[in-house]
Design a protein around this motif. Structure first.
Motif, short mmCIF file in Angstrom:
data_model
loop_
_atom_site.label_atom_id
_atom_site.label_comp_id
_atom_site.label_asym_id
_atom_site.label_seq_id
_atom_site.Cartn_x
_atom_site.Cartn_y
_atom_site.Cartn_z
N ARG A 89 5.88 1.02 -5.36
CA ARG A 89 5.08 -0.20 -5.53
C ARG A 89 5.75 -1.17 -6.50
NH1 ARG A 89 0.88 3.55 -6.14
NH2 ARG A 89 0.60 2.95 -8.34
N ASP A 90 6.21 -0.64 -7.63
CA ASP A 90 6.84 -1.50 -8.64
C ASP A 90 8.09 -2.18 -8.09
OD1 ASP A 90 4.89 -0.76 -10.41
OD2 ASP A 90 6.11 0.74 -11.45
N ILE A 91 8.91 -1.42 -7.35
CA ILE A 91 10.15 -1.99 -6.80
C ILE A 91 9.85 -3.10 -5.80
CG2 ILE A 91 12.12 -1.46 -5.31
CD1 ILE A 91 12.20 1.31 -6.67
N LEU A 92 8.92 -2.84 -4.88
CA LEU A 92 8.61 -3.83 -3.86
C LEU A 92 7.95 -5.06 -4.46
CD1 LEU A 92 7.34 -1.50 -0.98
CD2 LEU A 92 9.60 -2.52 -1.27
N CYS A 93 7.10 -4.86 -5.45
CA CYS A 93 6.47 -6.01 -6.12
C CYS A 93 7.51 -6.87 -6.84
CB CYS A 93 5.40 -5.53 -7.12
SG CYS A 93 3.87 -4.96 -6.35
N VAL A 133 0.86 -1.18 0.00
CA VAL A 133 0.00 0.00 0.00
C VAL A 133 0.89 1.23 0.00
CG1 VAL A 133 -1.92 1.18 1.13
CG2 VAL A 133 -1.68 -1.32 1.35
N ASP A 134 0.97 1.91 -1.14
CA ASP A 134 1.88 3.06 -1.28
C ASP A 134 1.38 3.92 -2.43
OD1 ASP A 134 4.06 4.83 -1.58
OD2 ASP A 134 5.46 3.31 -0.86
N ASP A 135 1.34 5.24 -2.23
CA ASP A 135 0.87 6.13 -3.30
C ASP A 135 1.93 6.36 -4.38
OD1 ASP A 135 2.26 7.52 -1.22
OD2 ASP A 135 1.77 9.38 -2.22
N GLN A 139 3.72 -13.84 -3.90
CA GLN A 139 2.68 -13.20 -4.70
C GLN A 139 2.41 -11.81 -4.12
OE1 GLN A 139 -0.83 -15.66 -5.17
NE2 GLN A 139 0.38 -17.55 -5.02
N ALA A 140 2.52 -10.80 -4.96
CA ALA A 140 2.38 -9.43 -4.47
C ALA A 140 1.30 -8.70 -5.24
CB ALA A 140 3.70 -8.69 -4.60
N ASP A 141 0.43 -8.00 -4.50
CA ASP A 141 -0.56 -7.09 -5.08
C ASP A 141 -0.28 -5.71 -4.51
OD1 ASP A 141 -1.93 -9.13 -6.48
OD2 ASP A 141 -2.92 -9.73 -4.61
N LEU A 157 -7.80 -5.75 1.45
CA LEU A 157 -7.66 -6.70 2.55
C LEU A 157 -9.01 -7.32 2.93
CD1 LEU A 157 -5.19 -4.77 4.93
CD2 LEU A 157 -4.69 -6.86 3.65
N ARG A 158 -10.04 -6.50 3.00
CA ARG A 158 -11.37 -7.01 3.38
C ARG A 158 -11.93 -7.94 2.32
NH1 ARG A 158 -12.57 -0.92 5.03
NH2 ARG A 158 -12.00 -1.00 7.26
N THR A 159 -11.77 -7.58 1.05
CA THR A 159 -12.30 -8.42 -0.03
C THR A 159 -11.62 -9.79 -0.02
OG1 THR A 159 -12.73 -6.48 -1.40
CG2 THR A 159 -12.58 -8.60 -2.53
N ALA A 160 -10.31 -9.81 0.18
CA ALA A 160 -9.60 -11.08 0.21
C ALA A 160 -10.04 -11.93 1.40
CB ALA A 160 -8.10 -10.82 0.28
N ALA A 161 -10.27 -11.27 2.54
CA ALA A 161 -10.68 -12.02 3.74
C ALA A 161 -12.04 -12.67 3.56
CB ALA A 161 -10.69 -11.08 4.95
N THR A 162 -13.00 -11.97 2.93
CA THR A 162 -14.34 -12.53 2.71
C THR A 162 -14.29 -13.71 1.74
OG1 THR A 162 -14.74 -10.91 0.95
CG2 THR A 162 -15.46 -10.34 3.19
N ARG A 163 -13.29 -13.75 0.88
CA ARG A 163 -13.16 -14.86 -0.08
C ARG A 163 -12.31 -16.00 0.47
NH1 ARG A 163 -11.83 -11.34 -5.59
NH2 ARG A 163 -13.90 -10.36 -5.78
N GLY A 164 -11.83 -15.83 1.68
CA GLY A 164 -11.05 -16.89 2.31
C GLY A 164 -9.61 -16.99 1.83
N VAL A 165 -9.09 -15.93 1.22
CA VAL A 165 -7.70 -15.93 0.72
C VAL A 165 -6.98 -14.70 1.27
CG1 VAL A 165 -8.03 -17.30 -1.36
CG2 VAL A 165 -8.56 -14.86 -1.40
#
Length: 739
Positions: free
Chosen positions: A470-474, A463-465, A483-485, A497-505
């Motif tokens: 973001r590109d370097i860390l990914c 999470v970075d503006d 795996q990086a998003d 974070l919330r969307t991933a949690a509701t999907r169980g991943v």
């Protein structure tokens, strides 16, 4: 007339052949002398390194490796016509190879086993035997060439006399026409002699000009560095005393200004060495990652002061290389330093990429991209010229000598590379550098960080503006098989974070930037702690602006680690590994900052090591530098006495050698200089059997100064200005530890 022409032609041909033979013999002598000088330089460099452990002493040795083959290649056709020398040349080559192998083996033993083991190898005398054999073979070849030179010279003189006699005799018979021809021939010979004399004189003038230039640079280096040693040293001592805020600020300005002036002097000396062809690159194994990240760490404080984000990206596939890390660091420091200087807002990205590689060499490409003022087309055209600035007006905003980029260009060319710039005025610049390196010979050098099995396929959210961050860390995460998003804002990161949690991943870890437009990193952490679906997600706080107490605040807010930009790969990997692998149990928090004040003790906190308490003798003629050195030694807890010249130093040691554990010896002093004083002390030690370490402490900084000190019998070398840390390192190296 025809007879005169034939005889004159034949005599002239003989004369030309004799002169060619003279030139050939002189060329062979020159190459033989150069071969012996090169081997002597290699031995001197090895000796200096064994004594000091300082890699810079290996410059003559590394240079000899490059030169010696050229000498042998040039000698082979030159001596082909001489049977005896043609037979000696393979023997000479075998001994040289054996000698170089001996030097290389001893150097490696010094690196891996230390001074004692290397000195034991030297004591066997094999190296001396090889050098004596080299001198004997070269001496025999030189003697033969001098005999050839003498005989050819006599033959040339005889041919010249014969030509003159024949022409004179025939002139008497043909006095009507031959006097004119005779005068023309003599005039032609005289003209050729004048041309030869003029060329020789021009050559001598060039050699003398080069010598005078080197002497001038050495003198100016000494005369400038001597008072600077007092300015910088005394200022550092002043900063260790109780001062009010204004006094401390004034003293800091004086110290920083002195350091800036020293940088200018070093630039001028570097440029002069390059122009004279006397700068030789080191050849050591190193990691590019360490160099690039080290440069960023040095300049991160200046970038933070201006509110700039500084990022580094080193391609994980770059292997260890062999080359000159110091000169590469100098190039990058100049480019990144300019980027910080000419950028008022935004970010700077430093990247290292692998351009090509094979079994023997590696080509790398470095880029430094900024969002600064940019360059106009006329400025780009003259940018890499010495003593040139993009803005040379009297009202220019940015100072400097205009030498940094010119030196960088010459260094890059020595690395068989290129340097260039792409820029749009008002929008920023991208400087690029390519360079060739050899493959590292030491397989033990670590090559980045390999993914651990428990980290494979770990899910990371960044999470970075800043898109660059973001590109370097990914990219780093992908190289570690994770795996990086990414998300560009705090609210977007929470939603992901919330969307991933509701999907169980759910994500195994989130890296959160501190300063973002919609909500800062602390707000993101508080939101994570309040949300039952994502509470407990390990968090790493990433910030470009380190402040006192911010790390503790981050840990209190729920972050498991606190890292500062530019992030080092090793620190990022360790933080991720610690949090991901211990997610199911209590993890130890990681607190890492790039603040030098937190990582290193202040100068005032330095205390003397438990070394022997015997006195140190200081030989220094400059009163200011003498007082400063005595104060530095006193601060470090050592007893010291001072003398004002080399003769007094010799008298003090001869009178009572057991009173001194070490001598700090200035080189340029009245009555008796440091080199002569050292030789006198070493001669006196032959009767006492006691060896006192002598450390050169000099303002000279030209090529060969170190070698001259070692050759005189000194044990180590410190160039002025001398700071206390550097002095302490030398004292710890040579003084015995107290029991």
């Amino acid at each position: 007339m025809a007879m005169i022409g034939v005889i004159s032609y034949r005599s002239t041909v003989h004369l030309i052949e004799s002169n060619r033979a003279l030139s050939h013999a002189q060329t062979v002598l020159t190459e033989l002398t150069g071969t012996l000088s090169t081997m002597t330089d290699a031995e001197t460099g090895q000796r200096g390194y064994i004594i000091t452990g300082d890699e810079t002493f290996l410059e003559p040795y590394n240079s000899a490796l490059l030169k010696i083959n050229d000498h042998i290649l040039r000698l082979t056709p030159l001596v082909a016509q001489y049977e005896s020398q043609r037979q000696r040349l393979p023997s000479l080559q075998r001994v040289i190879v054996r000698k170089l192998e001996n030097l290389r083996t001893t150097i490696n033993i010094r690196r891996t086993q230390g001074f004692g083991a290397a000195q034991a190898v030297v004591a066997t005398g094999q190296g001396k035997q090889d050098m004596d054999e080299i001198r004997e073979i070269i001496g025999q070849m030189e003697q033969e060439q001098r005999q050839i030179l003498q005989s050819r010279s006599e033959a040339a003189q005889a041919d010249a006399s014969q030509t003159t006699l024949i022409v004179a005799s025939l002139t008497i018979l043909n006095f009507a026409l031959l006097p004119l021809m005779y005068l023309m021939i003599r005039r032609d010979i005289a003209a050729r002699q004048r041309v030869g004399e003029a060329l020789a004189q021009a050559r001598d003038q060039v050699v003398e000009a080069s010598r005078l230039k080197s002497e001038f640079l050495a003198t100016m280096s000494h005369e400038i560095r001597t008072p600077m040693n007092g300015v910088i040293g005394m200022t550092e001592l002043l900063l260790d005393t109780p001062l009010d805020d204004d006094q401390r600020e004034f003293a800091t300005v004086v110290r920083d200004s002195g350091q800036a002036l020293l940088t200018i002097i070093n630039d001028i000396l570097d440029f002069s060495k390059i122009e004279a062809g006397k700068l030789v690159l080191d050849r050591v194994d190193f990691e590019v990652r360490a160099v690039v990240e080290g440069v960023a760490e040095i300049l991160s404080a200046k970038a933070s002061e201006k509110g700039l984000s500084l990022f580094t990206f080193i391609a994980p596939e770059i292997p260890p290389v062999q080359g000159d890390p110091g000169r590469l660091r100098q190039i990058l420091l100049n480019l990144v330093g300019n980027a910080v200087k000419f950028t008022a807002a935004g970010e700077i990205v430093v990247q290292a990429a692998l351009e090509s590689a094979d079994d023997s060499e590696i080509r790398l490409r470095f880029t430094v991209q900024d969002t600064g003022i940019g360059l106009s087309e006329p400025a780009r055209a003259r940018l890499f010229e010495p003593f040139t600035q993009a803005d040379s007006s009297t009202t220019r905003k940015y100072g400097g000598t205009g030498l940094g980029l010119a030196i960088s260009k010459r260094l890059v060319e020595l690395m068989d590379g290129q340097i260039g710039v792409q820029s749009v005025e008002g929008q920023g610049s991208t400087f690029w550098v390519t360079a060739r390196f050899d493959v590292a010979s030491q397989a033990s050098l670590a090559n980045g960080h390999r993914s651990r099995p428990e980290l494979r396929d770990a899910r990371i959210l960044i999470v970075d503006d800043s898109s660059a961050s973001r590109d370097i860390l990914c990219h780093y995460a992908a190289s570690w098989c994770m795996q990086a998003d990414s998300a560009a804002t705090g609210s977007e990161g929470l939603a992901t974070l919330r969307t991933a949690a509701t999907r169980g991943v759910s994500y195994d870890l989130a890296i959160v930037d501190l300063a973002m437009p919609d909500m800062d990193g602390f707000a993101v952490a508080r939101a994570v702690q309040r949300d039952p679906d994502i509470v407990g997600t390990p968090l790493i706080l990433l910030t470009a602006f380190d402040e006192r107490g911010q790390g503790e605040q981050a840990l209190g807010a729920g972050f498991g680690a606190y890292l500062t930009k530019p992030v080092k790969q090793s620190h990022l990997f360790d933080a991720i590994a610690n949090l991901v692998t211990t997610r199911t149990r209590s993890a130890e928090p990681i607190l890492e900052t790039a603040s030098p004040d937190r990582l290193m003790p202040s100068a005032a906190a330095v205390t003397a090591p438990p070394l022997a308490t015997a006195s140190i003798l200081l030989a220094e003629d400059n009163p200011t530098n003498q007082k400063m050195a005595l104060l530095q030694l006193e601060k470090l807890g050592f007893k010291a006495e001072a003398v004002a010249n080399g003769r007094k130093a010799v008298d003090a040691v001869v009178h009572d050698a057991n009173s001194y554990a070490l001598i700090l010896m200035d080189v340029q002093m009245p009555e008796l200089d440091g080199l002569a004083a050292t030789r006198a002390i070493r001669k006196a030690e032959l009767t006492t059997g006691r060896h006192i370490p002598i450390i050169a402490m000099t303002a000279n900084a030209m090529q060969g100064d170190r070698e001259a000190c070692i050759a005189a019998g000194m044990d180590d070398y410190i160039s002025k200005p001398v700071n206390r840390d550097k002095l302490l390192q030398v004292l710890e190296r040579w003084l015995p530890v107290a029991t």
